[in-house]
Design an enzyme around this catalytic site. Sequence first.
Site, PDB file in Angstrom:
ATOM      1  N   LYS A 200      41.789  -7.106   2.278  1.00  0.00           N
ATOM      2  CA  LYS A 200      41.723  -5.651   2.236  1.00  0.00           C
ATOM      3  C   LYS A 200      41.322  -5.228   0.832  1.00  0.00           C
ATOM      4  O   LYS A 200      42.026  -5.508  -0.139  1.00  0.00           O
ATOM      5  CB  LYS A 200      43.067  -5.038   2.616  1.00  0.00           C
ATOM      6  CG  LYS A 200      43.045  -3.508   2.572  1.00  0.00           C
ATOM      7  CD  LYS A 200      44.324  -2.908   3.107  1.00  0.00           C
ATOM      8  CE  LYS A 200      44.263  -1.390   3.028  1.00  0.00           C
ATOM      9  NZ  LYS A 200      45.486  -0.767   3.526  1.00  0.00           N
ATOM     10  N   ARG A 210      43.175   8.885   4.386  1.00  0.00           N
ATOM     11  CA  ARG A 210      44.297   9.406   3.594  1.00  0.00           C
ATOM     12  C   ARG A 210      44.516  10.886   3.895  1.00  0.00           C
ATOM     13  O   ARG A 210      45.649  11.369   3.832  1.00  0.00           O
ATOM     14  CB  ARG A 210      44.075   9.109   2.111  1.00  0.00           C
ATOM     15  CG  ARG A 210      44.183   7.600   1.835  1.00  0.00           C
ATOM     16  CD  ARG A 210      43.980   7.205   0.383  1.00  0.00           C
ATOM     17  NE  ARG A 210      43.869   5.731   0.278  1.00  0.00           N
ATOM     18  CZ  ARG A 210      43.407   5.089  -0.788  1.00  0.00           C
ATOM     19  NH1 ARG A 210      43.016   5.773  -1.859  1.00  0.00           N
ATOM     20  NH2 ARG A 210      43.340   3.774  -0.791  1.00  0.00           N
ATOM     21  N   LYS A 223      44.973   1.830  -6.011  1.00  0.00           N
ATOM     22  CA  LYS A 223      45.633   0.658  -5.417  1.00  0.00           C
ATOM     23  C   LYS A 223      45.021  -0.641  -5.938  1.00  0.00           C
ATOM     24  O   LYS A 223      45.149  -1.687  -5.297  1.00  0.00           O
ATOM     25  CB  LYS A 223      45.557   0.756  -3.883  1.00  0.00           C
ATOM     26  CG  LYS A 223      46.233   2.020  -3.318  1.00  0.00           C
ATOM     27  CD  LYS A 223      46.408   1.987  -1.798  1.00  0.00           C
ATOM     28  CE  LYS A 223      47.198   3.204  -1.298  1.00  0.00           C
ATOM     29  NZ  LYS A 223      47.492   3.146   0.164  1.00  0.00           N
ATOM     30  N   LYS A 254      38.601  -5.728   5.710  1.00  0.00           N
ATOM     31  CA  LYS A 254      38.595  -4.265   5.684  1.00  0.00           C
ATOM     32  C   LYS A 254      38.143  -3.775   4.323  1.00  0.00           C
ATOM     33  O   LYS A 254      38.650  -4.284   3.324  1.00  0.00           O
ATOM     34  CB  LYS A 254      40.005  -3.781   5.974  1.00  0.00           C
ATOM     35  CG  LYS A 254      40.190  -2.296   5.993  1.00  0.00           C
ATOM     36  CD  LYS A 254      41.639  -1.959   6.148  1.00  0.00           C
ATOM     37  CE  LYS A 254      41.777  -0.456   6.017  1.00  0.00           C
ATOM     38  NZ  LYS A 254      43.128  -0.025   5.917  1.00  0.00           N
ATOM     39  N   SER A 280      37.740   4.734   8.129  1.00  0.00           N
ATOM     40  CA  SER A 280      37.514   6.168   8.254  1.00  0.00           C
ATOM     41  C   SER A 280      36.240   6.640   7.558  1.00  0.00           C
ATOM     42  O   SER A 280      35.504   7.461   8.104  1.00  0.00           O
ATOM     43  CB  SER A 280      38.723   6.911   7.693  1.00  0.00           C
ATOM     44  OG  SER A 280      38.960   6.541   6.341  1.00  0.00           O
ATOM     45  N   TYR A 319      37.409   3.867  15.269  1.00  0.00           N
ATOM     46  CA  TYR A 319      37.698   5.202  15.808  1.00  0.00           C
ATOM     47  C   TYR A 319      36.734   5.563  16.928  1.00  0.00           C
ATOM     48  O   TYR A 319      36.948   6.510  17.665  1.00  0.00           O
ATOM     49  CB  TYR A 319      37.647   6.242  14.675  1.00  0.00           C
ATOM     50  CG  TYR A 319      38.627   5.902  13.577  1.00  0.00           C
ATOM     51  CD1 TYR A 319      39.985   6.163  13.726  1.00  0.00           C
ATOM     52  CD2 TYR A 319      38.210   5.263  12.405  1.00  0.00           C
ATOM     53  CE1 TYR A 319      40.899   5.804  12.745  1.00  0.00           C
ATOM     54  CE2 TYR A 319      39.109   4.903  11.414  1.00  0.00           C
ATOM     55  CZ  TYR A 319      40.455   5.182  11.602  1.00  0.00           C
ATOM     56  OH  TYR A 319      41.354   4.812  10.632  1.00  0.00           O
TER      57      TYR A 319
END
Length: 330
Positions: A200, A210, A223, A254, A280, A319
């Site tokens: 990731k 987010r 992060k 990812k 996203s 999605y």
Amino acid sequence: MTLPPFPTTRLRRLRATPGLRSMVRENVLSPADFIWPVFVMEGTDAEEPVASMPGVMRRTVDRIGQAAHEAYALGIPAVCIFPYTTMDARTEDCALAWSPDNIANRAIAEIKRAVPDMAVMTDIALDPYNINGHDGFVENGEIVNDRTVEALVKMALTQAEMGADILGPSDMMDGRIGAIRAALESAGHQKVTILSYTAKYASAFYGPFRDAVGASSALTGDKNTYQMDPANSDEAMRLVARDISEGADMIMVKPGMPYLDIVRRVKTEFGVPTFAYQVSGEYAMMQAAAQNGWLDHDKVMMESLMCFKRAGCDGVLTYFAPAAAKLLNG
Ligand code: PBG
């Protein structure tokens, strides 16, 4: 093998008609390839759109069973649950994360009640419950590893207790897979699977997500000390080896489209069940361009999903899952 020269070899021969093309097609896409990420929120009998992700809704827990049922009827075998949380759900100790009463955990039970055969996947990370939006506990400005892993284990056990089939640790702490696997074994959850967010990356493509989960304003800093550097590929192979050795059943890369080289390496070098998350930001880019008339929605959706298969994915978190499944089913 060296090809005989032109005109003995004319590679266009096999592209000439739809029938010939379908005979030599190397990969196929089916609704069974999809894991559908869904967002749940507090309240009853309501849903609302996520502004930055056109076509994506947040739903109250009582509406999630019906959504899962429709997806299952389209041939989608799994959903992945994410909770939308507001500031009042967030604390420094993140205690809501392992409460059976939080909306994500209630959604697990609701989906298993409504569609027992659907596989339910979870997210294991503290970010929806953390006052500062990080996936781990923060002490003196540092995201601490080992104390976070203890909390992740508690989350995992609650999710397994609620009926989850697939646990998805997305936190990128070291040692979490081994700790979760050991805890599952000793609690009698031998059949619960782990789909580890192994590679990731610290990515700007998570922006719209987010927003969707209410984390944008909560997150302080970035992060980068736990998610991977987008410049790295060999490191992802070390992470895969580590996660498999600690008890992961499946591996995830990812984001998706910009990282398909990583998918190919994982599949070729390890031959393990390999998934990727079309995140996203990837979804939002395609939707925005389609809304402007700059891209053909259905065509880019299907092309992008096929490319995951070609790269070596066994499945894709997307999605687009319901829309793509509808198209595939005709
Ligand atoms: C959080 C989590 C994130 C996503 C899935 N789980 C965001 C993050 O790491 O900040 C991103 C999914 C997406 O962008 O679609 N642990």
